[in-house]
Design a protein around this motif. Structure first.
Motif, PDB file in Angstrom:
ATOM      1  N   ARG A  71      -8.171 -18.965 -24.357  1.00 14.97           N
ATOM      2  CA  ARG A  71      -7.162 -20.006 -24.160  1.00 14.97           C
ATOM      3  C   ARG A  71      -5.966 -19.767 -25.084  1.00 14.97           C
ATOM      4  O   ARG A  71      -4.812 -19.889 -24.677  1.00 14.97           O
TER       5      ARG A  71
ATOM      6  N   ASP B  95       1.474 -20.214 -24.010  1.00 12.41           N
ATOM      7  CA  ASP B  95       2.855 -19.811 -24.300  1.00 12.41           C
ATOM      8  C   ASP B  95       3.236 -20.079 -25.740  1.00 12.41           C
ATOM      9  O   ASP B  95       3.881 -19.276 -26.394  1.00 12.41           O
ATOM     10  N   ARG B  96       2.838 -21.270 -26.204  1.00  9.28           N
ATOM     11  CA  ARG B  96       3.292 -21.674 -27.523  1.00  9.28           C
ATOM     12  C   ARG B  96       2.809 -20.716 -28.602  1.00  9.28           C
ATOM     13  O   ARG B  96       3.534 -20.416 -29.547  1.00  9.28           O
TER      14      ARG B  96
ATOM     15  N   ILE C 104       4.858 -17.492 -28.369  1.00  6.56           N
ATOM     16  CA  ILE C 104       6.185 -17.733 -28.948  1.00  6.56           C
ATOM     17  C   ILE C 104       6.096 -17.753 -30.472  1.00  6.56           C
ATOM     18  O   ILE C 104       6.923 -17.161 -31.167  1.00  6.56           O
TER      19      ILE C 104
ATOM     20  N   PRO D   7      26.123 -29.205 -36.822  1.00  2.91           N
ATOM     21  CA  PRO D   7      27.498 -28.981 -36.338  1.00  2.91           C
ATOM     22  C   PRO D   7      28.457 -30.140 -36.647  1.00  2.91           C
ATOM     23  O   PRO D   7      29.652 -29.926 -36.751  1.00  2.91           O
TER      24      PRO D   7
ATOM     25  N   ASN E  30      20.633 -25.716 -33.070  1.00  4.92           N
ATOM     26  CA  ASN E  30      20.525 -26.300 -31.741  1.00  4.92           C
ATOM     27  C   ASN E  30      20.529 -25.241 -30.646  1.00  4.92           C
ATOM     28  O   ASN E  30      20.584 -25.570 -29.477  1.00  4.92           O
TER      29      ASN E  30
ATOM     30  N   PRO F 150      14.714 -26.255 -31.268  1.00  2.00           N
ATOM     31  CA  PRO F 150      14.676 -27.032 -30.024  1.00  2.00           C
ATOM     32  C   PRO F 150      13.574 -26.539 -29.082  1.00  2.00           C
ATOM     33  O   PRO F 150      13.415 -25.325 -28.957  1.00  2.00           O
ATOM     34  N   GLY F 151      12.886 -27.479 -28.500  1.00  2.18           N
ATOM     35  CA  GLY F 151      11.751 -27.120 -27.666  1.00  2.18           C
ATOM     36  C   GLY F 151      10.660 -26.495 -28.509  1.00  2.18           C
ATOM     37  O   GLY F 151      10.222 -27.080 -29.485  1.00  2.18           O
ATOM     38  N   LEU F 152      10.258 -25.286 -28.153  1.00  3.12           N
ATOM     39  CA  LEU F 152       9.235 -24.582 -28.926  1.00  3.12           C
ATOM     40  C   LEU F 152       9.838 -23.374 -29.626  1.00  3.12           C
ATOM     41  O   LEU F 152       9.123 -22.522 -30.118  1.00  3.12           O
TER      42      LEU F 152
ATOM     43  N   TYR G  69      -2.984 -28.255 -33.592  1.00  8.08           N
ATOM     44  CA  TYR G  69      -4.171 -28.302 -32.727  1.00  8.08           C
ATOM     45  C   TYR G  69      -5.380 -28.838 -33.466  1.00  8.08           C
ATOM     46  O   TYR G  69      -6.244 -29.458 -32.856  1.00  8.08           O
TER      47      TYR G  69
ATOM     48  N   PHE H 182      -5.310 -31.237 -35.866  1.00  9.87           N
ATOM     49  CA  PHE H 182      -5.249 -32.670 -36.180  1.00  9.87           C
ATOM     50  C   PHE H 182      -4.575 -33.503 -35.108  1.00  9.87           C
ATOM     51  O   PHE H 182      -5.062 -34.575 -34.774  1.00  9.87           O
ATOM     52  N   ARG H 183      -3.455 -33.033 -34.550  1.00 11.26           N
ATOM     53  CA  ARG H 183      -2.791 -33.880 -33.567  1.00 11.26           C
ATOM     54  C   ARG H 183      -3.515 -33.822 -32.230  1.00 11.26           C
ATOM     55  O   ARG H 183      -3.756 -34.847 -31.609  1.00 11.26           O
ATOM     56  N   ALA H 184      -3.876 -32.597 -31.814  1.00 10.40           N
ATOM     57  CA  ALA H 184      -4.569 -32.478 -30.533  1.00 10.40           C
ATOM     58  C   ALA H 184      -6.059 -32.721 -30.690  1.00 10.40           C
ATOM     59  O   ALA H 184      -6.793 -32.748 -29.708  1.00 10.40           O
ATOM     60  N   GLN H 185      -6.527 -32.900 -31.923  1.00 14.59           N
ATOM     61  CA  GLN H 185      -7.936 -33.143 -32.196  1.00 14.59           C
ATOM     62  C   GLN H 185      -8.812 -32.090 -31.547  1.00 14.59           C
ATOM     63  O   GLN H 185      -9.825 -32.398 -30.932  1.00 14.59           O
ATOM     64  N   ASN H 186      -8.418 -30.834 -31.658  1.00 11.00           N
ATOM     65  CA  ASN H 186      -9.194 -29.749 -31.091  1.00 11.00           C
ATOM     66  C   ASN H 186      -9.433 -28.718 -32.184  1.00 11.00           C
ATOM     67  O   ASN H 186      -8.711 -27.740 -32.309  1.00 11.00           O
TER      68      ASN H 186
END
Lengths: 408, 309
Positions: B74, B79-80, B83, B145, B167, B256-258, B270, B272-276
């Motif tokens: 997985r 993607d993340r 990246i 800016p 940005n 910005p974004g990822l 992953y 703590f926030r995603a609890q995985n």
């Protein structure tokens, strides 16, 4: 010698005051202006009972605060009470026996009868026992429109999402950002969720989010959703704020035409002194599908060895859901109360709309209630990537369907 | 030892020697026991535990439900994560080269016996006294800016000037790089300066007699002599790169974004926030692997080579 005397005196004072009133530390992530005003209502009510509310506000959104809260509970340093969203976030903590069983308080207060919609209490229930107090209902599917911005562009305020999209070029010509959007994954995910329910409709949404049917997520209705989201992405191109309340502020000051945000944005409008119908308007369900989800906040009480604190925790649990506290808290927060038997006639137009939808039964479970934190994070990552890049709609849709296919 | 032919004599000889070696510096050995235990339990034990649990499907709490390589499959399909790895590679290569280059150049300039040397040294080293969070926030404002560099240059009359790395997803890593180098090069400069001061004056005199130019002397003579100093600097910079996290959180939050995500942030989020936990452990194990892949050949060359030589 002197130091030890001082220490003993201090201990004596602390223990003396502890005997007369119980101090409960309550953690939450309500830190914006409107939210802080709302949590103060809880604190006032609790202090009025002769006890002490120790405020443990954690700055940042739930994504920052939840790990702190959970690691404190797991690490053996539990607070007396804590905010969490009801849903699956605390599932494993309850299974591990770390949360106080509130079933006796719930039976004494007859929660089963008064909590409306009943699904809120179901989210607090595990194996027939109740572990949390729902305190409010928040729905995410709201479009907030700035009257100032539309006046400046010489247009009428739209009445649904499609009209809003049509009005966007004129707004841009007038130098306004059409759609205010904080550049954070959860906000982009929220906007996507709101667009989904408005565009794909309830049945397909339920099939994907509740039943995790990846085929529907690959289907035509979701292709339309991703196309609409890609359009919205273009409208929000020039909005480079981060936090949601900064984005709301763009709408309040007329620098942006609209924002897709949950009903908690209401609190920011009232703190700024804006009047509904005059300075701003709100469209639940984006004006297309009058349906709201019933996510929201609940309080959990970690297990504590001290019987005195346990008794106070139960007292606080009963207080949070009592009619007066529900009215004052929800008026300040802009959220809907969890009980249907109280008088909310002082609420403003937006909340009345929400109450009407709730009474008509136009409700659905929130994403927090259907998807695990893991899946939510994956979707938020995808949304952060999608909204800030030029990823084509069909590619995003394929990735989304893969996440749904592997969701548990 | 190898000259002794009779094994019995050898064992007696070493048996008689061993206690004296074991009890030599006894107090120092006792004093280091807590550190040895900490290293074994916390570092080795914790690492092993993490690696083992990365093969489970643990969510919020660790569980012994083994699922093989699922978490890794997985991870490499996300993607993340890809990246994050690319971002770290870009940041790592640029940071390594530029920090060494700037650090050494500054040190060499200071070493030319300029006036107010200690004042300059203090100024260059000052950023290192700040935490990454402060650095990140300060550079977030400088690069904003609306208030920062772009605004200042535009107010001077260059209206079309655009410098907005934070940005712009394509160059956001360079925004981070500026802040990272600003903070890190001062320390490297100090280490390099100490190294330069360790070079004997006679070397310079000899170079002068031979008619070698200053810059050529630095490159051909001085830098090879400073090998240990460079290795220390490399290790310091590399460890800073691998654990890059707080700067990103303070300066860009991964956006910005990822586009400015890094591996350490993936691990934390992953876990703590995603609890995985399983997914977070798999990612941190991959981070460990990348360090080991770089470290083992280097250690082999550095220490293995010396013994043979």
């Amino acid at each position: 010698m002197k130091l030890s005397t001082k220490l003993m005196a201090a201990t004596a004072i602390v223990s003396a005051s502890a005997a007369s009133a119980v101090e409960l530390e309550v953690t939450h992530w309500w830190t914006s202006g409107g939210e802080a005003a709302a949590v103060a209502k809880f604190a006032e009510a609790w202090n009025a009972t002769g006890n002490t509310w120790v405020d443990g506000a954690i700055a940042g959104s739930g994504g920052t605060a939840r790990p702190i809260i959970i690691s404190r509970i797991l690490g053996g340093d539990p607070m007396a009470a804590t905010q969490l969203n009801h849903g699956r976030q605390a599932e494993e903590l309850i299974e591990a026996g770390l949360m106080l069983d509130l079933t006796d308080v719930a039976e004494a207060g007859n929660w089963r009868e008064i909590v409306n919609p009943p699904s809120l209490l179901d989210s607090c229930t595990l194996d027939g026992r109740i572990y949390c107090v729902p305190v409010n209902i928040h729905s995410a599917q709201w479009l907030w429109l700035s009257h100032d911005a539309y006046e400046a562009a010489g247009l009428d305020v739209p009445t649904d999402w499609n009209e809003f999209v049509a009005s966007a070029p004129a707004l841009e010509a007038a130098g306004t950002i059409p759609l205010a959007m904080g550049q954070q994954g959860w906000q982009q995910n929220l906007a996507f969720g709101a667009i989904t329910i408005a565009v794909a409709g309830l049945d397909d949404w339920r099939e994907v989010t509740v039943n995790k049917n990846a085929d529907v997520a690959r289907g035509e209705s979701y292709a339309a959703v991703f196309q609409a989201a890609a359009d919205a992405r273009e409208l929000a191109r020039n909005s480079n704020v981060q936090d949601w309340n900064q984005a709301t502020n763009l709408v309040i000051t007329g620098q942006a035409g609209a924002q897709l945000m949950g009903d908690w944005a209401q609190g920011e409008f009232s703190v700024a002194g804006a009047v509904e119908g005059q300075d701003y308007s709100c469209l639940p369900g984006l004006g297309l599908n009058e349906i709201l989800d019933t996510g929201g906040d609940a309080f959990y009480f970690p297990v504590n060895d001290d019987p005195e604190i346990t008794a106070a925790q139960k007292e606080l649990a009963a207080l949070l859901i009592s009619p007066e506290v529900q009215v004052s808290f929800n008026l300040a927060k802009g959220s809907l109360p969890v009980r249907g038997d109280i008088d909310m006639s002082t609420a403003n137009g937006c909340m009345q709309k929400g109450l009407g939808i709730l009474a008509d039964g136009g409700i659905l479970p929130s994403g927090d209630q259907s998807l695990s934190a893991d899946t939510q994070t994956q979707i938020e990552d995808l949304m952060a990537q999608f909204w800030s890049s030029d990823m084509p709609a069909d590619e995003a849709q394929a990735k989304y369907a893969d996440i749904i296919a592997s969701a548990d | 030892m190898s000259v002794v032919d009779d094994p019995a004599t050898a064992s007696v000889a070493s048996g008689a020697k061993r206690p004296s070696r074991l009890f030599k510096n006894l107090s120092a050995k006792i004093a280091s026991i807590p550190m040895i235990l900490t290293a074994l339990c916390v570092f080795v034990g914790g690492t092993t535990w993490t690696v083992v649990y990365s093969f489970t499907n643990s969510r919020m709490l660790p569980r012994e439900n083994f699922v093989g390589l699922d978490q890794y499959e997985r991870l490499w399909g996300t993607d993340r994560w890809i990246i994050s790895i690319k971002n770290l590679a870009v940041y790592g290569v640029c940071s390594m080269i530029l920090t060494l280059l700037i650090g050494f150049t500054l040190a060499a300039c200071l070493d030319r016996k300029i006036r107010f040397e200690s004042a300059f040294r203090t100024i260059f080293l000052y950023p290192f006294a700040l935490s990454f969070v402060v650095t990140g926030l300060a550079w977030q404002w400088i690069l904003n800016p609306d208030f920062g560099i772009q605004n200042v240059v535009r107010s001077w009359g260059w209206e079309s000037f655009a410098f907005d790395p934070l940005n712009n997803p394509d160059i956001v890593m360079f925004g981070l790089l500026i802040a990272g180098i600003w903070q890190g090069s001062g320390l490297i400069m100090c280490i390099m300066l100490a190294g330069l001061r360790g070079i004997d004056d006679d070397i310079w005199k000899a170079a002068k007699v031979d008619g070698i130019g200053t810059i050529k002397t630095y490159i051909v003579v001085i830098i090879p002599m400073m090998r240990p100093v460079f290795i220390t600097s490399l290790v310091l910079i590399a460890s800073g790169i691998i654990k890059l996290y707080d700067l990103v959180v303070a300066q860009t939050g991964g956006g910005p974004g990822l586009s400015s995500e890094v591996p350490a942030k993936y691990v934390i989020e992953y876990m703590f926030r995603a609890q995985n936990l399983g997914q977070g452990f798999a990612a941190s194990t991959m981070m460990l692997c990348s360090v080991v892949v770089i470290l083992i050949p280097w250690a082999y060359l550095e220490f293995g080579g010396k013994k043979r030589g």
